[in-house]
Design a protein around this motif. Structure first.
Motif, PDB file in Angstrom:
ATOM      1  N   ALA A   1     -63.535 -42.376 -26.050  1.00  0.00           N
ATOM      2  CA  ALA A   1     -62.890 -43.192 -27.076  1.00  0.00           C
ATOM      3  C   ALA A   1     -63.310 -42.653 -28.437  1.00  0.00           C
ATOM      4  O   ALA A   1     -64.509 -42.496 -28.710  1.00  0.00           O
ATOM      5  N   GLN A   2     -62.349 -42.327 -29.267  1.00  0.00           N
ATOM      6  CA  GLN A   2     -62.609 -41.749 -30.570  1.00  0.00           C
ATOM      7  C   GLN A   2     -61.902 -42.569 -31.646  1.00  0.00           C
ATOM      8  O   GLN A   2     -60.694 -42.786 -31.574  1.00  0.00           O
ATOM      9  N   LEU A   3     -62.714 -43.023 -32.625  1.00  0.00           N
ATOM     10  CA  LEU A   3     -62.123 -43.738 -33.750  1.00  0.00           C
ATOM     11  C   LEU A   3     -61.347 -42.764 -34.625  1.00  0.00           C
ATOM     12  O   LEU A   3     -61.878 -41.729 -35.038  1.00  0.00           O
ATOM     13  N   VAL A   4     -60.108 -43.091 -34.901  1.00  0.00           N
ATOM     14  CA  VAL A   4     -59.292 -42.285 -35.803  1.00  0.00           C
ATOM     15  C   VAL A   4     -59.442 -42.791 -37.225  1.00  0.00           C
ATOM     16  O   VAL A   4     -59.750 -42.036 -38.142  1.00  0.00           O
TER      17      VAL A   4
ATOM     18  N   PRO B   1     -67.297 -39.665 -31.094  1.00  0.00           N
ATOM     19  CA  PRO B   1     -66.633 -40.192 -29.896  1.00  0.00           C
ATOM     20  C   PRO B   1     -67.618 -40.878 -28.960  1.00  0.00           C
ATOM     21  O   PRO B   1     -68.799 -40.515 -28.900  1.00  0.00           O
TER      22      PRO B   1
ATOM     23  N   SER C   1     -57.374 -50.980 -37.024  1.00  0.00           N
ATOM     24  CA  SER C   1     -58.189 -49.855 -36.586  1.00  0.00           C
ATOM     25  C   SER C   1     -57.448 -49.120 -35.474  1.00  0.00           C
ATOM     26  O   SER C   1     -56.810 -49.744 -34.620  1.00  0.00           O
TER      27      SER C   1
ATOM     28  N   THR D   1     -66.303 -48.182 -41.563  1.00  0.00           N
ATOM     29  CA  THR D   1     -67.505 -47.497 -41.089  1.00  0.00           C
ATOM     30  C   THR D   1     -68.168 -46.715 -42.217  1.00  0.00           C
ATOM     31  O   THR D   1     -69.403 -46.678 -42.326  1.00  0.00           O
TER      32      THR D   1
ATOM     33  N   ASP E   1     -60.545 -46.669 -39.438  1.00  0.00           N
ATOM     34  CA  ASP E   1     -60.671 -48.122 -39.615  1.00  0.00           C
ATOM     35  C   ASP E   1     -60.575 -48.453 -41.101  1.00  0.00           C
ATOM     36  O   ASP E   1     -61.107 -49.445 -41.565  1.00  0.00           O
TER      37      ASP E   1
ATOM     38  N   LEU F   1     -57.838 -42.875 -26.846  1.00  0.00           N
ATOM     39  CA  LEU F   1     -58.534 -43.122 -25.590  1.00  0.00           C
ATOM     40  C   LEU F   1     -58.144 -42.064 -24.575  1.00  0.00           C
ATOM     41  O   LEU F   1     -56.994 -41.591 -24.565  1.00  0.00           O
TER      42      LEU F   1
ATOM     43  N   ASN G   1     -57.733 -46.150 -32.447  1.00  0.00           N
ATOM     44  CA  ASN G   1     -58.605 -45.385 -31.573  1.00  0.00           C
ATOM     45  C   ASN G   1     -57.761 -44.558 -30.600  1.00  0.00           C
ATOM     46  O   ASN G   1     -56.701 -45.006 -30.139  1.00  0.00           O
TER      47      ASN G   1
ATOM     48  N   PHE H   1     -53.603 -44.389 -26.969  1.00  0.00           N
ATOM     49  CA  PHE H   1     -54.174 -44.863 -28.220  1.00  0.00           C
ATOM     50  C   PHE H   1     -54.144 -46.383 -28.224  1.00  0.00           C
ATOM     51  O   PHE H   1     -53.397 -47.028 -27.477  1.00  0.00           O
ATOM     52  N   ASN H   2     -54.979 -46.938 -29.077  1.00  0.00           N
ATOM     53  CA  ASN H   2     -55.007 -48.391 -29.229  1.00  0.00           C
ATOM     54  C   ASN H   2     -55.048 -48.724 -30.717  1.00  0.00           C
ATOM     55  O   ASN H   2     -55.944 -48.294 -31.446  1.00  0.00           O
TER      56      ASN H   2
END
Length: 438
Positions: free
Chosen positions: A113-116, A74, A290, A122, A118, A294, A292, A316-317
């Motif tokens: 912000a945490q990537l769920v 995160p 992707s 990554t 992609d 938030l 994320n 979320f985004n």
């Protein structure tokens, strides 16, 4: 796990590089002690700038793995914001400044912000970074092998040039003795002045050979100093080296098999090819969505009456690329073409390694077979010189015949003196070509 392996290999290299009682910060060598080949290699691995630079680059490449892995973690930030509105009557604003942005306030808080997901981009970048780090470690291993090869070649060349010098000095002493004897016989009118002049010419030639041999010894010692990373000339005596007990195999195939698995440069280009493939996968996944999560929370101790004391939000985004002028497609195509080029690089290096191993084996085999020839050449030239001397003493041969026999014997002695160390140098080159100096 691979990054730990890379770090362990680098640490091992640093440990081995600092072994030996001769290794010092300046890379100097104690002239009162005998310098052995293992000690010379230890000094070089501890002091050679190119070796240290390769190790540092390998350690730096490990950090790129952490850079890529940071995408999984995160992103947390702490913010402090204070606003004092110049125009108290302002209630709206155009452009990027919202109404709340022009309100009087002092606030602090954090954001996350945490990537769920992609869709593996990554992960592919991390795989590419790991392969690149391993390739850089292989290049450090290659540098280590090159440093050891340079030390061995320089060490053997010093021993060879010193052996040549001893042979030249022995020939000079012999020429001086013969010249002195002929001068005494000429004074007694038992030999002509022509014989004396021929003897003095050979004596001068022998002296010139000694001067050249002394210069070669100094040059080779200077090269050895450079090879071990020392700014001081190596004046210590060197330990003599003998021919290895194991003879060469009948062909180069066994060395080729070893080289295919041990050559560091070949392993490096393989890792680079893996890294390029992984990067091509990551570039392909640029066009994937992707997701994320938030979050933000904080306090507003000083604020406009229209604002609350606290704030908190979560959301979320989802980013779905639609069109960017063909940028992602071009990047994907570039990465795939580069990956294909890396595959050809592997094939090219394999061809080069095969050629180098075979050439090194042929040269080592030639040097090995020359050992017996030079030994017989010395024995034959000595016998020829003895017969020429007997003929001259009996008045049956001329001084020219004797001088030619003396020159042949000197040449054979010098060739034999250098033959052993030439073979040792060729064996070192063969070991390097097969990846045995790693």
């Amino acid at each position: 796990m691979q990054s730990c392996k890379v770090t362990l290999l680098i640490s091992l290299g640093l440990f081995l590089g600092h072994q030996g009682s001769f290794a010092q910060i300046s890379g100097s060598v104690d002239p009162s002690q005998t310098l052995t080949l293992p000690q010379a290699e230890s000094i070089a691995l501890a002091n050679q700038p190119r070796m240290l630079a390769a190790q540092l680059r390998a350690r730096a490449s490990v950090q790129r793995i952490r850079e890529s892995q940071s995408g999984f973690l995160p992103l947390v930030a702490f913010n402090v914001t204070g606003v004092k509105v110049a125009d108290v009557g302002t209630s709206t604003a155009a452009g990027n400044i919202t109404t709340s942005a022009v309100s009087d306030r002092f606030a602090y808080g954090g954001s996350l912000a945490q990537l769920v997901t992609d869709f593996g981009r990554t992960s592919a970048l991390v795989g590419s970074a790991r392969a690149t780090a391993q390739a850089q470690n292989d290049f450090a291993t290659l540098t280590r092998a090159q440093v050891r090869l340079n030390v061995r070649e320089a060490y053997y060349q010093v021993l060879g040039s010193e052996a040549v010098l001893r042979a030249a000095q022995a020939a000079q002493a012999n020429r001086h003795l013969i010249s002195h004897q002929l001068s005494a016989l000429a004074d007694s009118e038992l030999r002509s002045t022509l014989d004396v002049n021929f003897a003095k010419v050979l004596e001068s030639e022998a002296e010139l050979t000694v001067v050249r041999a002394q210069s070669m010894v100094a040059q080779q010692r200077a090269r050895l100093a450079t090879a071990i990373g020392s700014s001081q000339l190596v004046t210590a005596s060197l330990s003599d080296e003998t021919i290895p007990a194991d003879s060469l195999p009948p062909d180069a195939e066994s060395y080729l098999q070893t080289a295919r698995t041990h050559r560091a440069d070949l392993n490096a280009v393989r890792e680079q090819q893996i890294a390029a493939n992984q990067f091509a996968i990551s570039e392909k996944r640029l066009s994937y969505p992707s997701l994320n999560v938030l979050g933000a929370a904080g306090q507003v101790p000083f604020h406009d009456h229209t604002l609350h004391d606290n704030y908190a939000a979560v959301g979320f985004n989802l980013n779905i690329p639609v069109f960017n002028g063909g940028l992602f497609a071009a990047r994907k195509n570039e990465a795939e073409l580069e990956a294909n080029a890396r595959t050809q690089d592997v094939q090219q290096v394999q061809l080069q390694v095969t050629e180098q191993v075979r050439d090194a084996w042929y040269q080592a085999d030639e040097a090995y077979r020359s050992l017996d020839v030079t030994t017989r050449l010395v024995a034959q030239s000595k016998e020829a010189l003895r017969l020429a001397q007997d003929r001259y003493d009996a008045g049956l041969g001329s001084i020219v015949e004797l001088n030619e026999a003396q020159l042949n014997e000197t040449s054979a002695e010098i060739t034999a003196a250098d033959a052993t160390f030439t073979y040792l140098s060729r064996r070192a080159e063969l070991d390097f070509a097969a990846g045995l100096l790693n």
